[in-house]
Design a protein around this motif. Structure first.
Motif, PDB file in Angstrom:
ATOM      1  N   LYS A   1     -83.390  12.156  40.760  1.00  0.00           N
ATOM      2  CA  LYS A   1     -82.784  13.444  40.460  1.00  0.00           C
ATOM      3  C   LYS A   1     -82.062  13.371  39.115  1.00  0.00           C
ATOM      4  O   LYS A   1     -81.673  12.292  38.677  1.00  0.00           O
ATOM      5  CB  LYS A   1     -81.792  13.809  41.579  1.00  0.00           C
ATOM      6  CG  LYS A   1     -82.476  13.911  42.954  1.00  0.00           C
ATOM      7  CD  LYS A   1     -81.503  14.101  44.088  1.00  0.00           C
ATOM      8  CE  LYS A   1     -80.884  12.820  44.573  1.00  0.00           C
ATOM      9  NZ  LYS A   1     -81.820  11.903  45.236  1.00  0.00           N
ATOM     10  N   ASP A   2     -81.884  14.539  38.498  1.00  0.00           N
ATOM     11  CA  ASP A   2     -81.067  14.556  37.293  1.00  0.00           C
ATOM     12  C   ASP A   2     -79.605  14.787  37.680  1.00  0.00           C
ATOM     13  O   ASP A   2     -79.273  14.814  38.865  1.00  0.00           O
ATOM     14  CB  ASP A   2     -81.584  15.592  36.287  1.00  0.00           C
ATOM     15  CG  ASP A   2     -81.433  17.031  36.790  1.00  0.00           C
ATOM     16  OD1 ASP A   2     -82.058  17.916  36.186  1.00  0.00           O
ATOM     17  OD2 ASP A   2     -80.704  17.270  37.776  1.00  0.00           O
ATOM     18  N   GLU A   3     -78.760  14.997  36.680  1.00  0.00           N
ATOM     19  CA  GLU A   3     -77.322  15.119  36.964  1.00  0.00           C
ATOM     20  C   GLU A   3     -76.980  16.417  37.693  1.00  0.00           C
ATOM     21  O   GLU A   3     -75.872  16.582  38.181  1.00  0.00           O
ATOM     22  CB  GLU A   3     -76.506  15.011  35.662  1.00  0.00           C
ATOM     23  CG  GLU A   3     -76.707  16.152  34.676  1.00  0.00           C
ATOM     24  CD  GLU A   3     -77.787  15.838  33.661  1.00  0.00           C
ATOM     25  OE1 GLU A   3     -78.863  15.338  34.060  1.00  0.00           O
ATOM     26  OE2 GLU A   3     -77.555  16.121  32.461  1.00  0.00           O
ATOM     27  N   HIS A   4     -77.945  17.363  37.754  1.00  0.00           N
ATOM     28  CA  HIS A   4     -77.719  18.613  38.488  1.00  0.00           C
ATOM     29  C   HIS A   4     -78.421  18.595  39.843  1.00  0.00           C
ATOM     30  O   HIS A   4     -78.554  19.640  40.484  1.00  0.00           O
ATOM     31  CB  HIS A   4     -78.219  19.801  37.650  1.00  0.00           C
ATOM     32  CG  HIS A   4     -77.635  19.826  36.276  1.00  0.00           C
ATOM     33  ND1 HIS A   4     -76.287  20.020  36.039  1.00  0.00           N
ATOM     34  CD2 HIS A   4     -78.199  19.630  35.057  1.00  0.00           C
ATOM     35  CE1 HIS A   4     -76.064  19.960  34.730  1.00  0.00           C
ATOM     36  NE2 HIS A   4     -77.196  19.724  34.127  1.00  0.00           N
ATOM     37  N   ASP A   5     -78.884  17.413  40.251  1.00  0.00           N
ATOM     38  CA  ASP A   5     -79.591  17.229  41.528  1.00  0.00           C
ATOM     39  C   ASP A   5     -80.934  17.954  41.585  1.00  0.00           C
ATOM     40  O   ASP A   5     -81.425  18.255  42.683  1.00  0.00           O
ATOM     41  CB  ASP A   5     -78.703  17.642  42.718  1.00  0.00           C
ATOM     42  CG  ASP A   5     -77.780  16.509  43.149  1.00  0.00           C
ATOM     43  OD1 ASP A   5     -76.790  16.784  43.851  1.00  0.00           O
ATOM     44  OD2 ASP A   5     -78.050  15.344  42.779  1.00  0.00           O
TER      45      ASP A   5
ATOM     46  N   GLN B   1     -72.591  16.018  43.643  1.00  0.00           N
ATOM     47  CA  GLN B   1     -73.682  15.045  43.773  1.00  0.00           C
ATOM     48  C   GLN B   1     -73.438  14.127  44.973  1.00  0.00           C
ATOM     49  O   GLN B   1     -74.362  13.836  45.734  1.00  0.00           O
ATOM     50  CB  GLN B   1     -73.794  14.197  42.507  1.00  0.00           C
ATOM     51  CG  GLN B   1     -74.342  14.946  41.299  1.00  0.00           C
ATOM     52  CD  GLN B   1     -74.395  14.049  40.073  1.00  0.00           C
ATOM     53  OE1 GLN B   1     -73.388  13.881  39.370  1.00  0.00           O
ATOM     54  NE2 GLN B   1     -75.544  13.488  39.787  1.00  0.00           N
TER      55      GLN B   1
ATOM     56  N   ASN C   1     -74.188  15.958  48.182  1.00  0.00           N
ATOM     57  CA  ASN C   1     -75.630  16.088  48.433  1.00  0.00           C
ATOM     58  C   ASN C   1     -76.247  14.757  48.867  1.00  0.00           C
ATOM     59  O   ASN C   1     -77.045  14.700  49.789  1.00  0.00           O
ATOM     60  CB  ASN C   1     -76.338  16.603  47.180  1.00  0.00           C
ATOM     61  CG  ASN C   1     -76.082  18.077  46.934  1.00  0.00           C
ATOM     62  OD1 ASN C   1     -75.756  18.830  47.857  1.00  0.00           O
ATOM     63  ND2 ASN C   1     -76.186  18.509  45.684  1.00  0.00           N
TER      64      ASN C   1
ATOM     65  N   ARG D   1     -73.862  11.196  29.052  1.00  0.00           N
ATOM     66  CA  ARG D   1     -74.443  12.094  30.037  1.00  0.00           C
ATOM     67  C   ARG D   1     -74.277  11.524  31.451  1.00  0.00           C
ATOM     68  O   ARG D   1     -74.457  10.325  31.671  1.00  0.00           O
ATOM     69  CB  ARG D   1     -75.922  12.236  29.710  1.00  0.00           C
ATOM     70  CG  ARG D   1     -76.709  13.175  30.578  1.00  0.00           C
ATOM     71  CD  ARG D   1     -78.166  13.097  30.167  1.00  0.00           C
ATOM     72  NE  ARG D   1     -79.026  13.857  31.055  1.00  0.00           N
ATOM     73  CZ  ARG D   1     -80.327  13.666  31.169  1.00  0.00           C
ATOM     74  NH1 ARG D   1     -80.926  12.735  30.447  1.00  0.00           N
ATOM     75  NH2 ARG D   1     -81.052  14.394  31.985  1.00  0.00           N
ATOM     76  N   ARG D   2     -73.938  12.386  32.382  1.00  0.00           N
ATOM     77  CA  ARG D   2     -73.777  11.948  33.768  1.00  0.00           C
ATOM     78  C   ARG D   2     -75.153  11.637  34.375  1.00  0.00           C
ATOM     79  O   ARG D   2     -76.117  12.355  34.126  1.00  0.00           O
ATOM     80  CB  ARG D   2     -73.119  13.094  34.560  1.00  0.00           C
ATOM     81  CG  ARG D   2     -72.365  12.651  35.822  1.00  0.00           C
ATOM     82  CD  ARG D   2     -71.604  13.801  36.455  1.00  0.00           C
ATOM     83  NE  ARG D   2     -72.484  14.839  36.967  1.00  0.00           N
ATOM     84  CZ  ARG D   2     -72.577  16.057  36.476  1.00  0.00           C
ATOM     85  NH1 ARG D   2     -71.862  16.420  35.436  1.00  0.00           N
ATOM     86  NH2 ARG D   2     -73.414  16.948  37.001  1.00  0.00           N
ATOM     87  N   PRO D   3     -75.287  10.576  35.202  1.00  0.00           N
ATOM     88  CA  PRO D   3     -76.619  10.261  35.741  1.00  0.00           C
ATOM     89  C   PRO D   3     -76.917  11.039  37.015  1.00  0.00           C
ATOM     90  O   PRO D   3     -76.011  11.544  37.674  1.00  0.00           O
ATOM     91  CB  PRO D   3     -76.490   8.772  36.079  1.00  0.00           C
ATOM     92  CG  PRO D   3     -75.037   8.613  36.437  1.00  0.00           C
ATOM     93  CD  PRO D   3     -74.281   9.560  35.556  1.00  0.00           C
ATOM     94  N   GLY D   4     -78.196  11.095  37.366  1.00  0.00           N
ATOM     95  CA  GLY D   4     -78.564  11.471  38.717  1.00  0.00           C
ATOM     96  C   GLY D   4     -78.265  10.275  39.608  1.00  0.00           C
ATOM     97  O   GLY D   4     -78.193   9.137  39.128  1.00  0.00           O
ATOM     98  N   ILE D   5     -78.022  10.501  40.899  1.00  0.00           N
ATOM     99  CA  ILE D   5     -77.687   9.371  41.759  1.00  0.00           C
ATOM    100  C   ILE D   5     -78.616   9.314  42.967  1.00  0.00           C
ATOM    101  O   ILE D   5     -79.092  10.330  43.456  1.00  0.00           O
ATOM    102  CB  ILE D   5     -76.211   9.368  42.219  1.00  0.00           C
ATOM    103  CG1 ILE D   5     -75.842  10.668  42.944  1.00  0.00           C
ATOM    104  CG2 ILE D   5     -75.293   9.133  41.034  1.00  0.00           C
ATOM    105  CD1 ILE D   5     -74.432  10.646  43.526  1.00  0.00           C
TER     106      ILE D   5
ATOM    107  N   ALA E   1     -79.444   7.141  37.581  1.00  0.00           N
ATOM    108  CA  ALA E   1     -80.737   7.422  36.948  1.00  0.00           C
ATOM    109  C   ALA E   1     -80.583   8.417  35.805  1.00  0.00           C
ATOM    110  O   ALA E   1     -80.030   9.495  35.984  1.00  0.00           O
ATOM    111  CB  ALA E   1     -81.705   7.984  37.996  1.00  0.00           C
TER     112      ALA E   1
ATOM    113  N   THR F   1     -83.010  10.393  32.998  1.00  0.00           N
ATOM    114  CA  THR F   1     -84.416  10.722  32.771  1.00  0.00           C
ATOM    115  C   THR F   1     -84.537  11.615  31.550  1.00  0.00           C
ATOM    116  O   THR F   1     -83.916  12.672  31.503  1.00  0.00           O
ATOM    117  CB  THR F   1     -85.006  11.442  34.002  1.00  0.00           C
ATOM    118  OG1 THR F   1     -84.746  10.663  35.178  1.00  0.00           O
ATOM    119  CG2 THR F   1     -86.497  11.639  33.862  1.00  0.00           C
TER     120      THR F   1
ATOM    121  N   SER G   1     -81.330  18.912  31.344  1.00  0.00           N
ATOM    122  CA  SER G   1     -82.508  19.187  32.151  1.00  0.00           C
ATOM    123  C   SER G   1     -82.937  20.631  31.913  1.00  0.00           C
ATOM    124  O   SER G   1     -82.145  21.466  31.505  1.00  0.00           O
ATOM    125  CB  SER G   1     -82.228  18.953  33.620  1.00  0.00           C
ATOM    126  OG  SER G   1     -81.177  19.779  34.027  1.00  0.00           O
TER     127      SER G   1
END
Lengths: 163, 213
Positions: free
Chosen positions: A23-27, B97, B100, B133-137, B148, B150, B210
């Motif tokens: 996922k990206d930082e916005h899920d 995040q 979720n 930048r904040r990552p996806g987790i 992560a 991307t 994104s």
């Protein structure tokens, strides 16, 4: 017991939990992570479901595989997904990267007759798992896109494989 | 003794924290009430300390939902203590995040919840990258949290946070219609040095966004 090897041109479906989707930082889901293919300690092979076990057009095969997985001990959540990959692509990636000769064999289980295992699957090679996530398992089906309803069970052969 | 939230009251046999209701989150109040209950139980078994084995047994008896809630609460409390190091309101997006990721409705029972040791490494990773930048987790085996970044379908940086400030990193970069990849295990302090050949700024820079929210 001799387990049947899947033809190279066939496909297998891997359940991917929401937490192991990339996922990206916005899920927003942007793909599958290598973590979706990590073997648990007790596992000897990677669990997947045979797509062509179900004799139908491709969309119906996908529904069949998803419903077979739902009828098993895996309980897919709303945001989880299923990754689809061609058998030959898995073999080529594994043999090219690590000279590893994997086998994709039909391994039916009581709660999923289409269950297969990928044997000699790499256990700790995260770089190889990443290559598989990027190159092979890039087709994703959301669990929420397959309608609810009766799931396939071993004693209810709604979809039958042609021999 | 007076704390930031009020006087520390000593009731009979055990201390009590008196928190104004609007000064703490639901998770914080829950943890304080649990600590109070635990302290109360200990005073009824004077001289008996729970062993590591019995603590483990207690953890295992907890439902998955309780364990996920505990992880979420502890992670948020720890993060809250460090928010001064991040941009304003950064923690609000990060908490979404966490909500979720650790949602009991979405959690696969075969996955181990995020461990405290992995989260400590993860939060220190974020501190190192605090202006990035904040990552996806996500999650990996053994309760390791994964960060992560991307920048494209095959353009990725993934960092799996192991205990004791160890990290496992995996990168892929597009090249000539395909992609190159590399991986390694290192310490948190050595991570940026390990990533230098892959120009990590292109994953971490703030101007990457994104395409959809």
């Amino acid at each position: 017991m001799k387990y049947e090897a899947l033809p190279d041109e066939h496909h297998v479906v891997r359940f991917v939990s929401y937490a192991r989707l990339r996922k990206d930082e916005h899920d927003n889901v942007v793909g599958v992570d290598y973590t979706a293919f990590q073997l648990k300690e007790a596992e000897e092979g990677l669990s997947v479901t045979w797509l062509e076990y179900f004799a139908a057009d491709r969309p119906t095969q996908i529904v069949g595989a998803v419903k077979a997985i739902r009828a098993s001990n895996i309980k897919p959540s709303k945001k989880s997904s299923f990754a689809i990959c061609r058998v030959s692509a898995i073999k080529e990636t594994c043999s090219g990267s690590s000279k590893r000769k994997i086998r994709v064999v039909h391994w039916p289980e009581a709660d999923n007759m289409a269950h297969c295992e990928i044997r000699q699957f790499p256990r700790d090679d995260v770089e190889l798992l990443q290559k598989l996530a990027l190159g092979c398992w890039s087709e994703l089906v959301l669990n929420s896109s397959v309608p609810d309803g009766e799931n396939a069970a071993p004693d209810k052969p709604f979809w039958l494989r042609t021999t | 003794m007076t704390t930031a939230s009020g006087p520390l009251k000593y009731a009979k046999n055990f201390p009590v924290l008196d928190l104004p209701r609007n000064a703490s989150s639901v998770e914080s109040r829950y943890l304080c009430e649990r600590a109070l209950t635990s302290a109360r139980q200990k005073t009824h078994s004077v001289g008996v300390q729970p062993s590591t084995e019995s603590m483990r047994a207690i953890q295992q008896k907890k439902s998955l939902q309780e364990r996920l809630f505990d992880v979420k609460a502890e992670s948020k409390i720890l993060t809250r203590q460090l928010t001064m190091h991040f941009p304003p309101d950064w923690h609000l997006s990060f908490f979404k995040q966490l909500d979720n990721l650790l949602d009991a409705e979405e959690w696969n029972e075969q996955d181990e919840p995020v461990t405290r040791d992995s989260f400590f490494t993860f939060i220190r990773l974020l501190l190192k990258f605090k202006n990035k930048r904040r990552p996806g987790i996500g999650i990996a085996d053994y309760g390791h949290i994964v960060a992560a970044w991307t920048a494209g379908p095959t353009d990725r940086l993934t960092v799996e946070c192991l205990p004791k400030d160890r990290v496992r990193w995996v990168v892929s970069v597009p090249i000539d219609g395909g992609f190159d990849s590399a991986a390694g295990d290192t310490s948190l302090d050595r991570l940026m040095a390990s990533l230098q050949p892959y120009t990590p700024e292109h994953w971490l820079a703030d101007e990457i966004r994104s395409t959809s929210r």
